[in-house]
Design a protein around this motif. Structure first.
Motif, mmCIF file in Angstrom:
data_model
loop_
_atom_site.group_PDB
_atom_site.id
_atom_site.type_symbol
_atom_site.label_atom_id
_atom_site.label_comp_id
_atom_site.label_asym_id
_atom_site.label_seq_id
_atom_site.Cartn_x
_atom_site.Cartn_y
_atom_site.Cartn_z
ATOM 1 N N GLY A 15 0.816 -1.211 0.000
ATOM 2 C CA GLY A 15 0.000 0.000 0.000
ATOM 3 C C GLY A 15 0.849 1.260 0.000
ATOM 4 O O GLY A 15 2.021 1.225 0.360
ATOM 5 N N THR A 16 0.249 2.352 -0.422
ATOM 6 C CA THR A 16 0.960 3.613 -0.597
ATOM 7 C C THR A 16 0.183 4.755 0.049
ATOM 8 O O THR A 16 -1.050 4.791 -0.038
ATOM 9 C CB THR A 16 1.122 3.905 -2.108
ATOM 10 N N CYS A 17 0.919 5.656 0.696
ATOM 11 C CA CYS A 17 0.328 6.839 1.336
ATOM 12 C C CYS A 17 1.022 8.102 0.813
ATOM 13 O O CYS A 17 2.237 8.101 0.641
ATOM 14 C CB CYS A 17 0.503 6.798 2.846
ATOM 15 N N VAL A 18 0.251 9.149 0.604
ATOM 16 C CA VAL A 18 0.790 10.431 0.127
ATOM 17 C C VAL A 18 0.139 11.556 0.921
ATOM 18 O O VAL A 18 -1.051 11.486 1.244
ATOM 19 C CB VAL A 18 0.488 10.630 -1.385
ATOM 20 N N ALA A 19 0.919 12.593 1.243
ATOM 21 C CA ALA A 19 0.359 13.789 1.892
ATOM 22 C C ALA A 19 0.998 15.041 1.293
ATOM 23 O O ALA A 19 2.188 15.048 0.992
ATOM 24 C CB ALA A 19 0.594 13.744 3.395
ATOM 25 N N ILE A 20 0.179 16.073 1.113
ATOM 26 C CA ILE A 20 0.648 17.355 0.592
ATOM 27 C C ILE A 20 0.092 18.470 1.483
ATOM 28 O O ILE A 20 -1.110 18.499 1.764
ATOM 29 C CB ILE A 20 0.184 17.582 -0.869
ATOM 30 N N ASP A 24 -3.377 26.653 3.429
ATOM 31 C CA ASP A 24 -4.448 26.590 4.436
ATOM 32 C C ASP A 24 -5.195 25.255 4.380
ATOM 33 O O ASP A 24 -6.345 25.155 4.773
ATOM 34 C CB ASP A 24 -5.436 27.744 4.221
ATOM 35 N N TYR A 25 -4.524 24.229 3.864
ATOM 36 C CA TYR A 25 -5.157 22.912 3.750
ATOM 37 C C TYR A 25 -4.087 21.830 3.820
ATOM 38 O O TYR A 25 -2.886 22.104 3.726
ATOM 39 C CB TYR A 25 -5.924 22.782 2.414
ATOM 40 N N CYS A 26 -4.536 20.594 3.965
ATOM 41 C CA CYS A 26 -3.638 19.441 3.882
ATOM 42 C C CYS A 26 -4.408 18.303 3.215
ATOM 43 O O CYS A 26 -5.561 18.047 3.576
ATOM 44 C CB CYS A 26 -3.168 19.027 5.273
ATOM 45 N N VAL A 27 -3.780 17.670 2.229
ATOM 46 C CA VAL A 27 -4.396 16.531 1.538
ATOM 47 C C VAL A 27 -3.641 15.268 1.928
ATOM 48 O O VAL A 27 -2.417 15.223 1.827
ATOM 49 C CB VAL A 27 -4.332 16.714 0.003
ATOM 50 N N VAL A 138 7.752 18.412 6.446
ATOM 51 C CA VAL A 138 8.017 18.608 5.012
ATOM 52 C C VAL A 138 6.778 19.203 4.339
ATOM 53 O O VAL A 138 5.711 19.288 4.946
ATOM 54 C CB VAL A 138 8.392 17.267 4.327
ATOM 55 N N GLY A 139 6.931 19.592 3.079
ATOM 56 C CA GLY A 139 5.798 20.124 2.323
ATOM 57 C C GLY A 139 4.939 19.024 1.716
ATOM 58 O O GLY A 139 3.757 19.208 1.475
ATOM 59 N N TYR A 140 5.571 17.866 1.477
ATOM 60 C CA TYR A 140 4.849 16.718 0.909
ATOM 61 C C TYR A 140 5.651 15.466 1.209
ATOM 62 O O TYR A 140 6.848 15.538 1.493
ATOM 63 C CB TYR A 140 4.676 16.868 -0.614
ATOM 64 N N SER A 141 4.994 14.316 1.165
ATOM 65 C CA SER A 141 5.690 13.057 1.441
ATOM 66 C C SER A 141 4.917 11.888 0.860
ATOM 67 O O SER A 141 3.706 11.960 0.686
ATOM 68 C CB SER A 141 5.824 12.866 2.960
ATOM 69 N N ALA A 142 5.642 10.815 0.566
ATOM 70 C CA ALA A 142 5.016 9.549 0.156
ATOM 71 C C ALA A 142 5.668 8.430 0.952
ATOM 72 O O ALA A 142 6.874 8.466 1.211
ATOM 73 C CB ALA A 142 5.195 9.314 -1.334
ATOM 74 N N GLN A 143 4.873 7.440 1.371
ATOM 75 C CA GLN A 143 5.372 6.286 2.114
ATOM 76 C C GLN A 143 4.747 5.026 1.532
ATOM 77 O O GLN A 143 3.662 5.074 0.946
ATOM 78 C CB GLN A 143 5.001 6.389 3.601
#
Length: 222
Positions: A15-20, A24-27, A138-143
């Motif tokens: 499985g894969t996770c991403v965050a950005i 004024d938001y976070c995905v 960080v500003g964005y990441s993937a795991q």
């Protein structure tokens, strides 16, 4: 010579996770496939959990350890609420997660987490972790299993500023909320083509001042 069967306390369910993080938001997004080896255990497993009003965690790796970690964090957050009469902030939750992982460093939780939310100023924040609690804002990441495919793409699109730059450059990405959601969808659509452990559906959670919104997009089922 007889082959020795090796038992391991760990498994990797993929499985894969991403965050950005935005101004004024976070995905935060993760796919819903859970596998072991070449078998799919379920196509509809959420890897995302809301830990507090403004903190959401997505985790890949060994889902039994992830579940145990989520329960510990939930209990610790409940104690915090009783003692302080308020919800934990996202940076505080980030430190708690680091401490919880580091406490188990000699028999680690085999989970690779990304924590996202809003800080006290209402800015998006993303924290990325290894299995033993080392973390960074960080500003964005993937795991996860598709991280090696998605990270170079995000680097290309978002060009993370170096932490060595002076004056310090803000870690949040310049994209609008809708652009960030589209970017996440593109990430998963392309990772699904190459990674057998990523697929079925992507669950996307968007945090902003108005609260949390969820949406899903179908991915390849093969």
């Amino acid at each position: 010579m007889k082959q020795q069967a090796n038992w391991s306390p760990y498994d990797n369910n993929g499985g894969t996770c991403v965050a950005i993080a935005g101004a004024d938001y976070c995905v935060i997004a993760a796919d819903t496939r859970m596998s072991t080896g070449y078998s799919i255990l379920t196509r509809d497993y959420s890897k995302i959990i809301q830990l507090a009003d403004k903190s959401v965690m997505a985790s890949s790796g060994f889902q039994a350890d992830v579940r145990a970690l989520q329960k510990v964090l939930g209990a610790r957050h409940l104690i915090y609420q009783h003692q302080h009469n308020k919800q934990m902030s996202c940076p505080a939750m980030a430190q708690l997660l680091s401490n919880t992982l580091y406490f188990k460093r000699f028999f680690p939780y085999y989970s690779f987490n990304v924590l996202g939310g809003l800080d006290s100023e209402g800015k998006g924040c993303v924290f990325t972790y290894d299995a033993v609690g080392s973390y960074e804002r960080v500003g964005y990441s993937a795991q996860g299993s598709g991280a090696t495919l998605i990270t170079p793409f995000l680097d290309n699109q978002l060009k993370s500023p170096s932490p060595l730059l002076l004056p310090a450059v803000d870690a949040v990405t310049p994209l609008s909320e809708l652009e960030a959601i589209d970017l996440v969808k593109t990430c998963f659509a392309s990772a699904t083509e190459r990674d057998i452990y990523t697929g079925d559906k992507v669950e996307i959670q968007v945090l902003n001042a108005g609260g949390i919104r969820r949406e899903f997009m179908d991915l390849r089922k093969d």
